[in-house]
Motif scaffolding. Structure first.
Motif, PDB file in Angstrom:
ATOM      1  N   GLN A  53       0.832  -1.202   0.000  1.00  0.00           N
ATOM      2  CA  GLN A  53       0.000   0.000   0.000  1.00  0.00           C
ATOM      3  C   GLN A  53       0.866   1.252   0.000  1.00  0.00           C
ATOM      4  N   THR A  54       1.899   1.243   0.838  1.00  0.00           N
ATOM      5  CA  THR A  54       2.775   2.404   0.956  1.00  0.00           C
ATOM      6  C   THR A  54       3.495   2.696  -0.350  1.00  0.00           C
ATOM      7  N   VAL A  55       4.098   1.683  -0.946  1.00  0.00           N
ATOM      8  CA  VAL A  55       4.850   1.913  -2.183  1.00  0.00           C
ATOM      9  C   VAL A  55       3.915   2.295  -3.328  1.00  0.00           C
ATOM     10  N   ILE A  61      -0.064   7.151  -6.713  1.00  0.00           N
ATOM     11  CA  ILE A  61      -0.949   8.254  -6.347  1.00  0.00           C
ATOM     12  C   ILE A  61      -0.177   9.569  -6.280  1.00  0.00           C
ATOM     13  N   GLU A  62       0.925   9.570  -5.549  1.00  0.00           N
ATOM     14  CA  GLU A  62       1.724  10.789  -5.407  1.00  0.00           C
ATOM     15  C   GLU A  62       2.655  11.016  -6.601  1.00  0.00           C
ATOM     16  N   GLY A  67      13.617   7.063  -6.936  1.00  0.00           N
ATOM     17  CA  GLY A  67      14.724   7.463  -6.079  1.00  0.00           C
ATOM     18  C   GLY A  67      14.259   8.144  -4.800  1.00  0.00           C
ATOM     19  N   GLN A  68      13.250   8.997  -4.924  1.00  0.00           N
ATOM     20  CA  GLN A  68      12.732   9.697  -3.741  1.00  0.00           C
ATOM     21  C   GLN A  68      11.984   8.729  -2.825  1.00  0.00           C
ATOM     22  N   VAL A  69      11.231   7.809  -3.402  1.00  0.00           N
ATOM     23  CA  VAL A  69      10.521   6.808  -2.598  1.00  0.00           C
ATOM     24  C   VAL A  69      11.527   5.925  -1.878  1.00  0.00           C
ATOM     25  N   GLU A  76      16.882   0.558  -1.390  1.00  0.00           N
ATOM     26  CA  GLU A  76      17.580   0.799  -2.645  1.00  0.00           C
ATOM     27  C   GLU A  76      16.550   1.049  -3.747  1.00  0.00           C
ATOM     28  N   LYS A  77      16.967   1.755  -4.805  1.00  0.00           N
ATOM     29  CA  LYS A  77      16.065   2.032  -5.918  1.00  0.00           C
ATOM     30  C   LYS A  77      15.521   0.754  -6.555  1.00  0.00           C
TER      31      LYS A  77
END
Length: 131
Positions: A53-55, A61-62, A67-69, A76-77
């Motif tokens: 859900q978070t990822v 959604i965002e 890289g920022q996530v 790691e990316k």
């Protein structure tokens, strides 16, 4: 000077709109969304593990870059990309289950690989005959 003349000529061209494009553009965007489909999507999303859900929230959604996530989650990316891939596949599977209305199976785990979902149930071994 030659480039300027070319730019003017290109700018003077008219865009021809086909009937299909005109029809698409005139379609009303004010049509209400399909409530049953939205409900199934919400149930499917909530049935996923919290990490998924978070990822999905951050990447879909965002619309945050991987890289920022990765920085937000302390990963790691490549791990975030793989997790997002698995989460999207899990959401797809959960949505199909939720859309059928089979709520008791909505929390079932997704297939272990994309190929596993392609194998029809009839081709998988029966539990009684499995070694």
């Amino acid at each position: 000077m030659r480039n300027t003349a070319t730019d003017w000529a290109r700018g003077a061209r008219r865009t021809v709109v086909t009937d299909e494009v005109a029809e698409w553009a005139s379609d009303s965007e004010d049509e209400p969304p399909d409530v049953d489909e939205l409900d199934a999507l919400v149930r499917a999303f909530r049935s996923l593990p919290e990490r998924w859900q978070t990822v999905l929230w951050y990447t879909v959604i965002e619309d945050e870059p991987v890289g920022q996530v990765a920085e937000l989650l302390g990963m790691e990316k490549g791990a975030v990309s793989q997790l997002a891939f698995r989460a999207r596949e899990g959401l797809r599977q959960a949505f199909l289950v939720a859309a059928r209305g089979d709520v008791r199976n909505a929390r079932s785990s997704p297939p272990s690989s994309p190929r596993a979902s392609a194998v029809p149930a009839a081709a998988q071994p029966c539990p009684a005959t499995a070694p």
